[in-house]
Design an enzyme around this catalytic site. Structure first.
Site, PDB file in Angstrom:
ATOM      1  N   SER A 154      49.405 -15.775 -24.542  1.00  0.00           N
ATOM      2  CA  SER A 154      50.047 -16.185 -24.466  1.00  0.00           C
ATOM      3  C   SER A 154      49.805 -14.560 -26.025  1.00  0.00           C
ATOM      4  O   SER A 154      51.352 -14.210 -26.516  1.00  0.00           O
ATOM      5  CB  SER A 154      51.128 -16.503 -26.411  1.00  0.00           C
ATOM      6  OG  SER A 154      50.081 -17.205 -26.778  1.00  0.00           O
ATOM      7  N   TYR A 155      49.302 -14.024 -26.059  1.00  0.00           N
ATOM      8  CA  TYR A 155      48.826 -12.974 -27.078  1.00  0.00           C
ATOM      9  C   TYR A 155      49.177 -11.687 -25.701  1.00  0.00           C
ATOM     10  O   TYR A 155      49.433 -11.557 -24.472  1.00  0.00           O
ATOM     11  CB  TYR A 155      47.592 -12.692 -26.005  1.00  0.00           C
ATOM     12  CG  TYR A 155      46.312 -13.240 -27.268  1.00  0.00           C
ATOM     13  CD1 TYR A 155      46.871 -13.787 -27.989  1.00  0.00           C
ATOM     14  CD2 TYR A 155      44.887 -13.305 -27.323  1.00  0.00           C
ATOM     15  CE1 TYR A 155      46.363 -14.483 -29.641  1.00  0.00           C
ATOM     16  CE2 TYR A 155      44.474 -13.785 -28.253  1.00  0.00           C
ATOM     17  CZ  TYR A 155      44.626 -14.755 -29.044  1.00  0.00           C
ATOM     18  OH  TYR A 155      43.991 -15.738 -30.179  1.00  0.00           O
TER      19      TYR A 155
END
Length: 327
Positions: free
Chosen positions: A56-57
């Site tokens: 999710s970065y």
């Protein structure tokens, strides 16, 4: 608070990649990619070999960028450096990721982005506080990946002592070791070191403790004129709230670091290491890598650690707690 056994070697220092692709908090620009690659290689040369990322970065259209860059950088390494790297990624338990196979596609996508460089998979946060029925099947699915030989190690993040014991026991019954727990830990978020807390449980269960945000988004690395300037956006607002109380702590850190020619950042990292945690520090320049690596050359005395503990635990304001942290 009891001292740690002195015979145990201190944990190393790892590399965090949250900023790689994050525009909202860190102002990422793809023009930085060349510098990030140089920084990554320099960190490996200096002995920082554990690298943490997440699926999710990255913000907006740069979602997943951290994994893409890390995979590209690892593949481009010479063989001697490539053998040193240990990559861990975190998979987010989004509400639509359900059941025992709920993270399989996410795992496969991360492995592709990382170009196959993946030794540890981690659950990014605990759902125990808001969807307790979701978590066990997801962890069972990650354990399946380990048992099938698709990934070597399994870790978790943002779990409290009670939930950590439950998960460790469940995985052990299947013959899977819970390798690590990743939580927010710094002089401005010291709760995991409290007596009977997470650090003690990790030692009891032989689980590696990983400290994220060990510099409190950079706040603990600031000194002198730099401390008078605040970044824009949400980091600046947080700094304005927390910074006024930090002079006694910074003064103590400076006194500890001075005999070693060490920065405040090195002192903050070694405080985490003195509590048995491996700090993962965000790196965007070779100079930052060198400052982090400086901490590997020395360590806190027991008395220095106690002084910092007292100051940290006495602060009135701390870093915001992770909202997903379970009990």
């Amino acid at each position: 608070m009891a001292d740690l056994p002195t015979a145990l070697p201190l944990p190393a220092i790892g590399i965090g990649t949250w900023a790689w692709g994050n525009r909202f908090l860190w102002g990422y620009d793809p023009a930085q990619d060349g510098l990030l690659e140089v920084t990554f290689r320099r960190a490996l040369e200096l002995g920082l070999s554990f690298v943490d990322t997440a699926d999710s970065y990255g913000t907006g259209r740069w979602n997943g960028r951290s994994e893409v860059l890390l995979g590209r950088f690892c593949t481009g390494l010479p063989p001697d450096l490539q053998r040193r790297v240990r990559v861990a990624t975190k998979l987010a338990p989004f509400p639509w990721r359900l059941g025992r196979g709920g993270l399989r596609r996410a795992f496969q996508a991360s492995r592709r982005r990382l170009d196959g460089h993946l030794q540890r998979v981690q659950l990014h946060w605990s759902t125990a506080r808001y969807a307790p029925w979701q978590e066990d099947p997801l962890l069972d699915g990650l354990a399946d990946l380990v048992l099938a030989g698709e990934v070597a190690e399994l870790g978790v993040s943002n779990m409290g002592p009670r939930r950590l014991r439950q998960v460790q026991r469940r995985l052990a019954e299947r013959g899977v070791r819970l390798t690590s727990l990743q939580v927010q830990l710094s002089l401005l978020s010291p709760d995991p070191i409290l007596r009977g807390g997470l650090a003690a449980v990790c030692r009891d269960l032989n689980i590696d403790l990983i400290a994220y945000s060990p510099l409190a988004l950079g706040l603990l690395a600031r000194s002198g004129q730099e401390a008078a300037l605040r970044p824009r956006g949400p980091r600046g607002a947080l700094f304005a709230r927390l910074e006024p109380q930090l002079e006694p702590l910074r003064s103590c850190m400076a006194g500890i670091g001075e005999p070693h020619g060490a920065s405040l950042a090195a002192v903050a990292l070694n405080w985490c290491r003195a509590h048995g945690a491996l700090p993962i520090v965000g790196l965007r320049t070779p100079a930052q890598a060198e400052l982090a690596a400086d901490a590997l050359a020395w360590q806190l005395s027991a008395e220095e650690r106690r002084r910092l503990d007292a100051l940290a635990l006495g602060l009135n304001r701390r870093m915001p707690a992770n909202p997903f942290q379970s009990s």
